[in-house]
Design a protein around this motif. Structure first.
Motif, PDB file in Angstrom:
ATOM      1  N   ASP A 200      25.292 -41.131  -4.081  1.00 34.82           N
ATOM      2  CA  ASP A 200      24.018 -40.829  -3.422  1.00 34.82           C
ATOM      3  C   ASP A 200      24.035 -41.441  -2.021  1.00 34.82           C
ATOM      4  O   ASP A 200      23.534 -42.549  -1.801  1.00 34.82           O
ATOM      5  CB  ASP A 200      22.865 -41.394  -4.255  1.00 34.82           C
ATOM      6  CG  ASP A 200      21.505 -40.914  -3.780  1.00 34.82           C
ATOM      7  OD1 ASP A 200      21.402 -40.468  -2.618  1.00 34.82           O
ATOM      8  OD2 ASP A 200      20.547 -40.986  -4.565  1.00 34.82           O
TER       9      ASP A 200
ATOM     10  N   LEU B 116      26.553 -43.444  -8.001  1.00 34.25           N
ATOM     11  CA  LEU B 116      25.711 -42.249  -8.105  1.00 34.25           C
ATOM     12  C   LEU B 116      26.132 -41.171  -7.117  1.00 34.25           C
ATOM     13  O   LEU B 116      25.635 -40.045  -7.180  1.00 34.25           O
ATOM     14  CB  LEU B 116      24.242 -42.615  -7.838  1.00 34.25           C
ATOM     15  CG  LEU B 116      23.537 -43.458  -8.894  1.00 34.25           C
ATOM     16  CD1 LEU B 116      22.196 -43.962  -8.351  1.00 34.25           C
ATOM     17  CD2 LEU B 116      23.323 -42.661 -10.168  1.00 34.25           C
TER      18      LEU B 116
ATOM     19  N   THR C  77      22.848 -47.622 -13.049  1.00 34.52           N
ATOM     20  CA  THR C  77      22.744 -47.496 -11.600  1.00 34.52           C
ATOM     21  C   THR C  77      21.354 -47.088 -11.107  1.00 34.52           C
ATOM     22  O   THR C  77      20.845 -47.654 -10.130  1.00 34.52           O
ATOM     23  CB  THR C  77      23.790 -46.485 -11.100  1.00 34.52           C
ATOM     24  OG1 THR C  77      23.694 -45.283 -11.889  1.00 34.52           O
ATOM     25  CG2 THR C  77      25.184 -47.030 -11.244  1.00 34.52           C
ATOM     26  N   LYS C  78      20.751 -46.112 -11.752  1.00 30.07           N
ATOM     27  CA  LYS C  78      19.438 -45.662 -11.281  1.00 30.07           C
ATOM     28  C   LYS C  78      18.402 -46.773 -11.383  1.00 30.07           C
ATOM     29  O   LYS C  78      17.565 -46.951 -10.487  1.00 30.07           O
ATOM     30  CB  LYS C  78      18.987 -44.436 -12.076  1.00 30.07           C
ATOM     31  CG  LYS C  78      19.788 -43.178 -11.766  1.00 30.07           C
ATOM     32  CD  LYS C  78      19.234 -41.966 -12.504  1.00 30.07           C
ATOM     33  CE  LYS C  78      20.017 -40.710 -12.149  1.00 30.07           C
ATOM     34  NZ  LYS C  78      19.503 -39.511 -12.846  1.00 30.07           N
TER      35      LYS C  78
END
Length: 245
Positions: free
Chosen positions: A91, A89, A57-58
């Protein structure tokens, strides 16, 4: 399989990235991407898709912002994968950054992109922005409704979920199961069983499947209706047998 000394152009690289990724060789796909003699939106899309499917994912987010910084624009193929990575994430800040980047492009109102963005907000616990976007979308399909309903049920906002469920123009098995499961998981056994009974009515447009059955069984335990649970399993087993004949 190692990929060495390969410097393909953008189109060939995109096809090779997709091929290696589908074969389980994400490292080879990454090397092809890094060694490409030219980049394009197609190549970035292929790499973003590959990384997302492998849960990297990052790196997905990094590749997306690299793509944007170089002047390549994403499309309705790109953004759902990016929003999925943001959701994985958890985020929401990153998701909002991507949201702001694509707002003026109009892609946010694409049904598929919009639904993936709502899903990101829901999974990050931001139901206010999820509902705001839902209300702004000019076109919604059943998946869009289901995502928000599931989010409301998860957070215990039952009245909001019930209102949406009643307003839905079309419901599918996911809609019903999200409600039944949400009630059961939050200890509202009677509501879960009542809704399940509606699915068994002759006039119901959707019939329960095994996922629905597994979702309602905890409600039987909560209400001490163990006999009811046995009957549900028996009925479901019989119906499955008839369906296979």
């Amino acid at each position: 399989m190692a990929v060495r000394g390969v410097f393909p152009n953008g189109l060939v690289a995109a096809k090779m990235v997709a091929m290696y990724a589908s074969s389980g060789e994400i490292d080879a796909a990454s090397r092809i991407f890094d060694n490409a003699t030219e980049h394009s939106s197609l190549l970035y899309n292929a790499m973003i898709r590959a990384l997302t499917l492998y849960g990297i994912t990052k790196r997905t987010i990094e590749i997306f912002f690299q793509m944007h910084s170089l002047g390549f624009r994403g499309d309705n193929f790109t953004f759902p994968f990016v929003f999925k990575s943001c959701a994985d994430l958890c985020d929401v800040w990153c998701g909002k950054c991507v949201h702001s980047l694509i707002f003026r492009s109009g892609f946010v109102f694409d049904m598929y992109v919009g639904t993936s963005l709502i899903d990101m907000y829901v999974k990050c616990g931001d139901l206010i922005d999820a509902r705001k976007l839902f209300d702004e979308m000019p076109v919604r399909d059943v998946s869009t409704w289901n995502v928000l309903i599931a989010g409301y049920m998860k957070d215990g906002l039952f009245k909001d979920a019930e209102e949406l469920f009643e307003e839905m123009p079309i419901r599918n098995i996911v809609s019903w199961t999200a409600m039944i499961s949400g009630y059961a998981q939050n200890g509202l056994a009677d509501e879960s069983l009542q809704l399940f009974d509606k699915m068994l009515d002759r006039d119901s447009e959707v019939r329960p499947n095994w996922v629905t059955v597994m979702s309602v069984l905890p409600a039987c335990a909560h209400s001490a209706a163990l006999d009811r649970g046995r009957k549900i399993v028996k009925i479901s087993t019989l119906r499955s047998s008839y369906a296979m004949e």
